[in-house]
Design a protein around this motif. Structure first.
Motif, PDB file in Angstrom:
ATOM      1  N   UNK A   1      45.901  34.848  36.046  1.00  0.00           N
ATOM      2  CA  UNK A   1      45.463  35.800  37.041  1.00  0.00           C
ATOM      3  C   UNK A   1      44.308  36.610  36.463  1.00  0.00           C
ATOM      4  N   UNK A   2      43.146  36.537  37.086  1.00  0.00           N
ATOM      5  CA  UNK A   2      41.965  37.217  36.591  1.00  0.00           C
ATOM      6  C   UNK A   2      41.801  38.543  37.319  1.00  0.00           C
ATOM      7  N   UNK A   3      41.931  39.638  36.573  1.00  0.00           N
ATOM      8  CA  UNK A   3      41.813  40.966  37.157  1.00  0.00           C
ATOM      9  C   UNK A   3      41.019  41.835  36.193  1.00  0.00           C
ATOM     10  N   UNK A   4      40.224  42.730  36.725  1.00  0.00           N
ATOM     11  CA  UNK A   4      39.397  43.597  35.900  1.00  0.00           C
ATOM     12  C   UNK A   4      40.242  44.557  35.071  1.00  0.00           C
ATOM     13  N   UNK A   5      39.743  44.880  33.884  1.00  0.00           N
ATOM     14  CA  UNK A   5      40.415  45.823  32.991  1.00  0.00           C
ATOM     15  C   UNK A   5      40.669  47.154  33.705  1.00  0.00           C
ATOM     16  N   UNK A   6      39.683  47.638  34.453  1.00  0.00           N
ATOM     17  CA  UNK A   6      39.844  48.918  35.141  1.00  0.00           C
ATOM     18  C   UNK A   6      40.972  48.858  36.169  1.00  0.00           C
ATOM     19  N   UNK A   7      41.093  47.720  36.854  1.00  0.00           N
ATOM     20  CA  UNK A   7      42.187  47.557  37.819  1.00  0.00           C
ATOM     21  C   UNK A   7      43.527  47.540  37.106  1.00  0.00           C
ATOM     22  N   UNK A   8      43.577  46.884  35.951  1.00  0.00           N
ATOM     23  CA  UNK A   8      44.811  46.884  35.159  1.00  0.00           C
ATOM     24  C   UNK A   8      45.176  48.304  34.742  1.00  0.00           C
ATOM     25  N   UNK A  47      42.120  47.677  45.292  1.00  0.00           N
ATOM     26  CA  UNK A  47      43.484  47.231  44.973  1.00  0.00           C
ATOM     27  C   UNK A  47      44.260  46.889  46.250  1.00  0.00           C
ATOM     28  N   UNK A  48      44.038  47.666  47.297  1.00  0.00           N
ATOM     29  CA  UNK A  48      44.681  47.387  48.598  1.00  0.00           C
ATOM     30  C   UNK A  48      44.172  46.073  49.163  1.00  0.00           C
ATOM     31  N   UNK A  49      42.861  45.881  49.131  1.00  0.00           N
ATOM     32  CA  UNK A  49      42.253  44.660  49.666  1.00  0.00           C
ATOM     33  C   UNK A  49      42.725  43.408  48.926  1.00  0.00           C
ATOM     34  N   UNK A  50      43.039  43.555  47.654  1.00  0.00           N
ATOM     35  CA  UNK A  50      43.495  42.425  46.848  1.00  0.00           C
ATOM     36  C   UNK A  50      45.013  42.266  46.840  1.00  0.00           C
ATOM     37  N   UNK A  51      45.707  43.114  47.580  1.00  0.00           N
ATOM     38  CA  UNK A  51      47.150  42.962  47.726  1.00  0.00           C
ATOM     39  C   UNK A  51      47.991  43.498  46.575  1.00  0.00           C
ATOM     40  N   UNK A  52      47.427  44.414  45.776  1.00  0.00           N
ATOM     41  CA  UNK A  52      48.174  44.971  44.650  1.00  0.00           C
ATOM     42  C   UNK A  52      48.937  46.245  45.011  1.00  0.00           C
ATOM     43  N   UNK A  53      48.461  46.962  46.038  1.00  0.00           N
ATOM     44  CA  UNK A  53      49.110  48.197  46.468  1.00  0.00           C
ATOM     45  C   UNK A  53      49.085  48.294  47.989  1.00  0.00           C
ATOM     46  N   UNK A  54      49.930  49.191  48.493  1.00  0.00           N
ATOM     47  CA  UNK A  54      49.864  49.600  49.891  1.00  0.00           C
ATOM     48  C   UNK A  54      49.837  51.124  49.903  1.00  0.00           C
ATOM     49  N   UNK A  63      53.212  50.102  44.786  1.00  0.00           N
ATOM     50  CA  UNK A  63      52.799  48.845  44.166  1.00  0.00           C
ATOM     51  C   UNK A  63      53.487  47.691  44.894  1.00  0.00           C
ATOM     52  N   UNK A  64      52.736  46.648  45.201  1.00  0.00           N
ATOM     53  CA  UNK A  64      53.341  45.444  45.766  1.00  0.00           C
ATOM     54  C   UNK A  64      53.997  44.672  44.618  1.00  0.00           C
ATOM     55  N   UNK A  65      54.698  43.602  44.933  1.00  0.00           N
ATOM     56  CA  UNK A  65      55.297  42.779  43.881  1.00  0.00           C
ATOM     57  C   UNK A  65      54.214  42.272  42.926  1.00  0.00           C
ATOM     58  N   UNK A  66      53.100  41.851  43.495  1.00  0.00           N
ATOM     59  CA  UNK A  66      51.978  41.352  42.705  1.00  0.00           C
ATOM     60  C   UNK A  66      51.415  42.460  41.792  1.00  0.00           C
ATOM     61  N   UNK A  67      51.272  43.658  42.324  1.00  0.00           N
ATOM     62  CA  UNK A  67      50.784  44.793  41.548  1.00  0.00           C
ATOM     63  C   UNK A  67      51.768  45.218  40.475  1.00  0.00           C
ATOM     64  N   UNK A  72      53.498  45.893  35.041  1.00  0.00           N
ATOM     65  CA  UNK A  72      54.586  45.738  34.077  1.00  0.00           C
ATOM     66  C   UNK A  72      54.149  44.984  32.841  1.00  0.00           C
ATOM     67  N   UNK A  73      53.344  43.961  33.024  1.00  0.00           N
ATOM     68  CA  UNK A  73      52.845  43.170  31.888  1.00  0.00           C
ATOM     69  C   UNK A  73      51.967  44.032  30.985  1.00  0.00           C
ATOM     70  N   UNK A  74      51.067  44.787  31.575  1.00  0.00           N
ATOM     71  CA  UNK A  74      50.169  45.636  30.791  1.00  0.00           C
ATOM     72  C   UNK A  74      50.946  46.758  30.120  1.00  0.00           C
ATOM     73  N   UNK A  75      51.885  47.375  30.830  1.00  0.00           N
ATOM     74  CA  UNK A  75      52.667  48.486  30.279  1.00  0.00           C
ATOM     75  C   UNK A  75      53.543  48.001  29.120  1.00  0.00           C
ATOM     76  N   UNK A  76      54.120  46.819  29.248  1.00  0.00           N
ATOM     77  CA  UNK A  76      54.917  46.252  28.155  1.00  0.00           C
ATOM     78  C   UNK A  76      54.042  46.062  26.922  1.00  0.00           C
ATOM     79  N   UNK A  77      52.861  45.533  27.123  1.00  0.00           N
ATOM     80  CA  UNK A  77      51.933  45.341  26.007  1.00  0.00           C
ATOM     81  C   UNK A  77      51.584  46.682  25.369  1.00  0.00           C
TER      82      UNK A  77
END
Length: 123
Positions: A1-8, A47-54, A63-67, A72-77
């Motif tokens: 999944x390719x997402x910008x650092x700022x979005x992460x 983020x809304x347009x990409x389906x990460x939040x509502x 946060x959507x499931x995708x978001x 969660x992945x970034x926070x765990x790291x």
């Protein structure tokens, strides 16, 4: 999944706010990340347009499931890398700042190896 650092960064901050306060508001995101309200408006729109939040009618963010998966992945790291750096003797503030930089660029292979080394299950 390719997402910008700022979005992460935005998604991670939202997850942390949800855990701390139970809700996510734009003004809290701005304060957490040290950015302007217009910057948050632009980011949340993307983020809304990409389906990460509502956002609901009261502008509360969910946060959507995708978001949630990405956050969660970034926070765990972030948490594991911070602990790893602290154990190496890095000052707390520096460990957190460096973990924030590393969390986006480290490969899954290297992160999984670090988890195994740290004895974290699910690696």
């Amino acid at each position: 999944m390719n997402i910008l650092k700022s979005s992460e960064d935005y998604l991670e901050a939202m997850l942390m706010m949800k855990e701390r306060h139970g809700e996510i508001r734009s003004i809290d995101i701005a304060n957490e990340l040290g950015v302007t309200k217009p910057s948050v408006s632009y980011a949340t729109k993307r983020l809304r347009e990409n389906g990460y939040i509502t956002m609901d009618k009261d502008s509360l963010i969910t946060l959507t499931d995708k978001g949630t998966e990405i956050a969660g992945r970034i926070y765990e790291r972030h948490k594991l890398l911070t602990q790893f750096l602290l154990r190496l003797g890095v000052r707390d503030e520096m460990a957190r700042a460096d973990a924030c930089k590393i969390e986006h660029d480290i490969s899954d292979e290297t992160f999984q190896a670090m988890k195994r080394h740290a004895g974290v299950h699910g690696a």
